[in-house]
Every structure is written in C-alpha cells, then in structure tokens.
Design a protein around this motif. Structure first.
Motif: not given
Length: 203
Positions: A121-149
């Motif tokens: 409704s905000t005028g975007f054409l969004v393509t969902p990209v399906l992916a697999y992440v097999g190795n652990p990584f450190e989650i680092l939320p960008e606090t200006g955009e993300v409140a929680e992961v």
C-alpha cells in the motif's frame, strides 16, 4: 474437525516449492472492491526470508520494526528494503539491507530463489528472497530501524491452519488481511501475505 499435524520442512522442500507456479500478490488482493490506478509506478524492493537451523527444524528470521519509523512502525517484517541505484537487483538489495539491519554477512547467505513480487500500500513492489544461513552469526540490530530480531519455527508460518483472516478500517474503508500469530508476535499485513503465498507453494 481434526487439526492437521505440524509438518517440518527442509531445504529440498523449499527448492521444490520454488519450482511450482505462483502469482504476484498485493496488500489489496483480499479486498476486491479496491480499484488501483492504471500506470501507477512502484519502487522495487527486496526482503530476505532467511531460514536457519533450529531445535526442531528450520526457523525463520523476522524483525520488529522500530516504533520511530515513518512507515509500518512496530510491525513485524522481514529484513529488507528498497533497491538502491548501487544494487544490481532486488536480491542484492535484500542482502545489503539484511546486513545493515541485523548484521547478517552476505557471504553466509545461500540464496535459494525468489517468490513472486508483492505490491504494498506504500507503493513498493517487494520481492521475497528465500535463503538459508547455515553458519551462526552475531545479530546486530540497527536500532534506528529494528527494535528486535527473533525467530519463529518455519513449520508454524507455513501451516495454513495457523492463518486467521481479520479486518480493520483503513483510509475510511474496511480492509481484510491475513495474520499468522506466534506467541507474543502478531504477524500480519504484507509480511503475513507473503508468507501465505509461500505457504500455498509448499502444499
């Protein structure tokens, strides 16, 4: 009616689903009375639907958007965003945004494929990209955009019996949409609609 047993999925199931035919979706396709203007221009965007290994199968990574954002504050979403001029395509945009928003290194991501695009409704054409992440990584939320992961079991959001159709008033009219709640998380709107498209491809 007997409730369907929860089914777990693996990467082969996801790849097989991507080979099946599908059609684009939109924030309006459950509301047939809405007439969209012809010739409207939509901005391309990509979101990363990344799965990781969980305790009982694959988990899906989702975020809660910051309450300070202009669009969809506090809502649950995939990491991702609009395609910039420096992005080669929407997949590159999804990978870049996931790195910026949650700290996911692009080199850890195995892209499996894409679902049909979703018009918002905000005028975007969004393509969902399906992916697999097999190795652990450190989650680092960008606090200006993300409140929680957080993570949800893929088997939960790909089970059609977990979807609820609800309605609310939006811009003076009633709008119908999917929700797929999980614990304290109210997954709805464009995110739930794209997940429902994925769900239908898995059946």
């Amino acid at each position: 009616m007997q409730k369907r047993a929860q089914v777990t999925f693996d990467l082969n199931d996801i790849k097989a689903a991507l080979d099946r035919p599908g059609r684009p979706s939109s924030d309006f396709d459950m509301n047939p009375d809405v007439i969209l203007p012809a010739g409207r221009k939509l901005r391309p965007a990509g979101v990363l639907a990344a799965v990781v290994d969980g305790v009982d199968g694959l988990d899906l990574i989702l975020t809660t958007r910051s309450s300070a954002l202009k669009h969809h504050p506090g809502q649950i979403a995939f990491p991702g965003g609009k395609q910039d001029d420096t992005d080669s395509d929407v997949t590159a945009a999804a990978l870049r945004e996931a790195h910026e928003e949650i700290g996911l290194p692009p080199e850890l991501v195995q892209v499996l494929g894409t679902l049909p695009p979703h018009e918002t409704s905000t005028g975007f054409l969004v393509t969902p990209v399906l992916a697999y992440v097999g190795n652990p990584f450190e989650i680092l939320p960008e606090t200006g955009e993300v409140a929680e992961v957080f993570r949800v079991p893929l088997a939960h959001v790909l089970n059609p019996e977990n979807y609820i159709t609800q309605s609310r008033r939006w811009r003076g009219a009633m709008r119908t949409y999917y929700t797929v709640p999980y614990g304290p998380y109210y997954i709805w709107g464009a995110t739930a609609r794209m997940l429902r498209v994925w769900t239908d491809r898995m059946i």
